[in-house]
Structure formats: C-alpha cells, structure tokens
Design a protein around this motif. Sequence first.
Motif, PDB file in Angstrom:
ATOM      1  N   THR A   1       2.288 -42.972  43.896  1.00  0.00           N
ATOM      2  CA  THR A   1       2.736 -44.345  43.665  1.00  0.00           C
ATOM      3  C   THR A   1       1.685 -45.112  42.873  1.00  0.00           C
ATOM      4  O   THR A   1       0.566 -44.652  42.699  1.00  0.00           O
ATOM      5  CB  THR A   1       3.030 -45.074  44.992  1.00  0.00           C
ATOM      6  N   GLU A   2       2.077 -46.282  42.418  1.00  0.00           N
ATOM      7  CA  GLU A   2       1.160 -47.261  41.838  1.00  0.00           C
ATOM      8  C   GLU A   2       1.207 -48.495  42.726  1.00  0.00           C
ATOM      9  O   GLU A   2       2.288 -48.918  43.134  1.00  0.00           O
ATOM     10  CB  GLU A   2       1.580 -47.637  40.422  1.00  0.00           C
ATOM     11  N   ILE A   3       0.049 -49.034  43.002  1.00  0.00           N
ATOM     12  CA  ILE A   3      -0.050 -50.269  43.777  1.00  0.00           C
ATOM     13  C   ILE A   3      -0.830 -51.246  42.911  1.00  0.00           C
ATOM     14  O   ILE A   3      -2.018 -51.043  42.661  1.00  0.00           O
ATOM     15  CB  ILE A   3      -0.751 -50.043  45.129  1.00  0.00           C
TER      16      ILE A   3
ATOM     17  N   ASP B   1       1.799 -37.564  41.298  1.00  0.00           N
ATOM     18  CA  ASP B   1       1.684 -39.020  41.339  1.00  0.00           C
ATOM     19  C   ASP B   1       2.535 -39.538  42.483  1.00  0.00           C
ATOM     20  O   ASP B   1       3.753 -39.363  42.484  1.00  0.00           O
ATOM     21  CB  ASP B   1       2.136 -39.638  40.018  1.00  0.00           C
TER      22      ASP B   1
ATOM     23  N   ARG C   1       9.602 -41.172  51.419  1.00  0.00           N
ATOM     24  CA  ARG C   1       9.241 -39.858  50.883  1.00  0.00           C
ATOM     25  C   ARG C   1       8.194 -39.240  51.791  1.00  0.00           C
ATOM     26  O   ARG C   1       7.256 -39.919  52.212  1.00  0.00           O
ATOM     27  CB  ARG C   1       8.672 -40.089  49.494  1.00  0.00           C
TER      28      ARG C   1
ATOM     29  N   THR D   1      -3.566 -46.299  41.006  1.00  0.00           N
ATOM     30  CA  THR D   1      -2.696 -45.143  41.210  1.00  0.00           C
ATOM     31  C   THR D   1      -3.138 -44.405  42.463  1.00  0.00           C
ATOM     32  O   THR D   1      -4.321 -44.400  42.822  1.00  0.00           O
ATOM     33  CB  THR D   1      -2.748 -44.161  40.018  1.00  0.00           C
TER      34      THR D   1
END
Length: 103
Positions: free
Chosen positions: A21-23, A19, A2, A27
């Motif tokens: 991504t989440e790692i 938003d 993306r 966030t």
Amino acid sequence: MRFIDAGGFTADRPWGALDLTEIDSATVRLHWTDQPYIWHVNDGPEVFVVLDGAVDMHYRQDGEERVERLTPGRICHAEAGDEHVARPAPEARILVVERKGSV
C-alpha cells in the motif's frame, strides 16, 4: 481486506517486492531476497522489519563499519543520510516502509 502469508512470499529476483500500500507519501512493501543489496544512503527515513529469516545490516558510523543482526521482530530505523547495506543470512522476507520513490 487483504491477507498475505509473508513466510511463503518469494519474488522472481532478489529484492523483488510485493507493493502492499501507499500511505500518504510512504510505500509499504514486502521484499524477498537471497542476495545482498548495495551500499546506499536513503534520501528519507526508512523502517526495515525482518519478518522471516535473518539480515545482517551493515552500516557506517563515524567512519567505522558496524554490523547488527536483524531477526524476526527486530526493527531497523534508518534516517536520511545513514549509509547501509542489508545482507540476508541466507534469505529473508522484509517489510520496508519508506518515502515513495526512495532509493
């Protein structure tokens, strides 16, 4: 994969976010704003990177209010308990990494 043009991102309201991504339990969000946030204390660490525009980061240290101007490429790392408020000058796009669900 993306790809996002951060310089062209605008939200429908101040501090609106995309938003990314989440790692693990963190966030990663792209924020846009033309209004100050509110004075607050994070419940965990936060990394704040200005990508476009400028932000005056007001913070309290030893009971005294201080201000640091953040411009593209400047990074602010706030620890849990650091009282602060971000004020765009006049608008900014900011990458924020923080604990999921953090204030």
